[in-house]
Enzyme design. Structure first.
Site, PDB file in Angstrom:
ATOM      1  N   GLU A 140      -5.417  -5.275  10.343  1.00  0.00           N
ATOM      2  CA  GLU A 140      -4.457  -4.210  10.603  1.00  0.00           C
ATOM      3  C   GLU A 140      -4.779  -3.543  11.936  1.00  0.00           C
ATOM      4  OE1 GLU A 140      -2.775  -2.572   6.591  1.00  0.00           O
ATOM      5  OE2 GLU A 140      -4.616  -1.556   7.134  1.00  0.00           O
TER       6      GLU A 140
ATOM      7  N   ASN B 243       0.864  -1.181   0.000  1.00  0.00           N
ATOM      8  CA  ASN B 243       0.000   0.000   0.000  1.00  0.00           C
ATOM      9  C   ASN B 243       0.904   1.236   0.000  1.00  0.00           C
ATOM     10  OD1 ASN B 243      -1.901   1.980   0.357  1.00  0.00           O
ATOM     11  ND2 ASN B 243      -2.503   1.346   2.414  1.00  0.00           N
TER      12      ASN B 243
ATOM     13  N   LYS C 216       0.071   4.242  -0.365  1.00  0.00           N
ATOM     14  CA  LYS C 216      -0.588   5.395   0.244  1.00  0.00           C
ATOM     15  C   LYS C 216      -0.368   6.652  -0.613  1.00  0.00           C
ATOM     16  CE  LYS C 216      -0.307   3.108   4.682  1.00  0.00           C
ATOM     17  NZ  LYS C 216      -0.273   3.229   6.145  1.00  0.00           N
TER      18      LYS C 216
ATOM     19  N   GLU D 101      -7.100   4.195   7.692  1.00  0.00           N
ATOM     20  CA  GLU D 101      -7.004   5.635   7.410  1.00  0.00           C
ATOM     21  C   GLU D 101      -8.281   6.150   6.764  1.00  0.00           C
ATOM     22  OE1 GLU D 101      -2.263   4.967   7.065  1.00  0.00           O
ATOM     23  OE2 GLU D 101      -3.384   5.329   5.218  1.00  0.00           O
TER      24      GLU D 101
ATOM     25  N   GLY E  54       2.314   2.393  11.013  1.00  0.00           N
ATOM     26  CA  GLY E  54       3.164   3.575  10.926  1.00  0.00           C
ATOM     27  C   GLY E  54       3.717   4.027  12.258  1.00  0.00           C
TER      28      GLY E  54
ATOM     29  N   HIS F 196      -9.604   0.596   4.710  1.00  0.00           N
ATOM     30  CA  HIS F 196      -8.336   0.815   5.413  1.00  0.00           C
ATOM     31  C   HIS F 196      -8.561   1.731   6.610  1.00  0.00           C
ATOM     32  CE1 HIS F 196      -4.239   2.157   6.240  1.00  0.00           C
ATOM     33  NE2 HIS F 196      -3.836   1.065   5.610  1.00  0.00           N
TER      34      HIS F 196
ATOM     35  N   SER G   3       3.256  -2.145  10.284  1.00  0.00           N
ATOM     36  CA  SER G   3       4.708  -2.028  10.471  1.00  0.00           C
ATOM     37  C   SER G   3       5.443  -3.332  10.157  1.00  0.00           C
ATOM     38  CB  SER G   3       5.027  -1.534  11.889  1.00  0.00           C
ATOM     39  OG  SER G   3       4.455  -0.260  12.116  1.00  0.00           O
TER      40      SER G   3
END
Length: 249
Positions: free
Chosen positions: A165, A11, A13, A97, A171, A95, A211
């Site tokens: 996730e 991904n 991003k 985010e 991150g 996702h 991560s």
């Protein structure tokens, strides 16, 4: 039990430009990749055409999001039909985010999953809990609820990969331990067995994101219910090749 092929998604991003992506694509195109592992790269939508035309066809291309209808007055959105027109076959939906930065709820994500599948795209559908939810002991409740809304909208499980996730590990440099990842994956598979079918539970790939690096990927890959990865920052680096090859004997 169905044999689940290993799956690694990258991904990217909101990162990269033509120059940097050309370098990354060159690295991937010339790398020795495990031919038993399915690889899909999630590119920014503005680069989908460019990436699909440049990247070796053994590697799939995904959009990072899409809307729930084919066309219309939805400024700034892209549809599965447009994604397919660019030659990409996958989309990442739900996702963390999208959920937590952009406020997408379970219902909308479910609608997107339904429309993407009806349009012929394959879907990487994301689930996962926030730190406060894990600390409150509600991890299972959260991921089961997210999985249920996805499951209600799936017409073909052969075109779905579930990505677990934990939001607290994305991150942040924190990674769920292999044991923590395995525990949640095992429970999600048991939920699928109880609520969908044995066949789906045995065959659907549940991948881990949060991560993942070259340093931790092999230990994570060794877990029985971890069928691959959805990789963020490391997918933009040469070490992505090592992660793709994590399951190679």
């Amino acid at each position: 039990m169905a044999l689940r092929s290993f799956f690694v998604g990258g991904n990217w991003k909101m990162n990269g430009n033509r120059e940097s992506l050309e370098q990354l694509i060159s690295t991937l195109n010339t790398a020795s990749l495990d031919d038993q592992t399915e690889v899909v790269c999630g590119a920014p939508s503005i680069y989908l055409d460019f990436v699909r035309s440049s990247l070796d066809l053994r590697i799939g291309v995904a959009a990072q999001n899409c809307y729930k209808v084919a066309k219309g007055a939805f400024t700034g959105e892209i549809s599965p039909a447009m994604i397919k027109d660019c030659g990409a076959d996958w989309v990442i939906l739900g996702h963390s985010e999208r959920r937590h930065v952009f406020g997408e709820g379970d219902e909308l994500i479910g609608q997107k999953v339904a429309h993407a599948l009806q349009s012929g795209l394959a879907v990487i559908a994301c689930i996962g809990e926030k730190l406060e939810e894990r600390e409150a002991g509600t991890t299972e409740e959260v991921v089961y609820a997210q999985t249920q809304v996805i499951a209600e909208n799936v017409t073909d499980w052969g075109k779905v990969v579930l990505a677990y996730e934990p939001v607290w590990a994305i991150g942040t440099g924190k990674t769920a331990s292999p044991e923590q990842a395995q525990e949640v994956h095992e429970k999600v598979r048991a939920w699928l067995r109880a609520n969908v079918s044995d066949d789906v539970a045995d065959s659907v790939r549940i991948i881990y994101g949060g991560s993942v690096t070259a340093a931790n990927c092999r230990e994570l890959a060794s877990q029985g219910d971890v069928d691959g990865f959805l990789v963020g920052g490391a997918s933009l680096k040469p070490e992505f090749v090592d992660i793709i090859n994590a399951a190679r004997a």
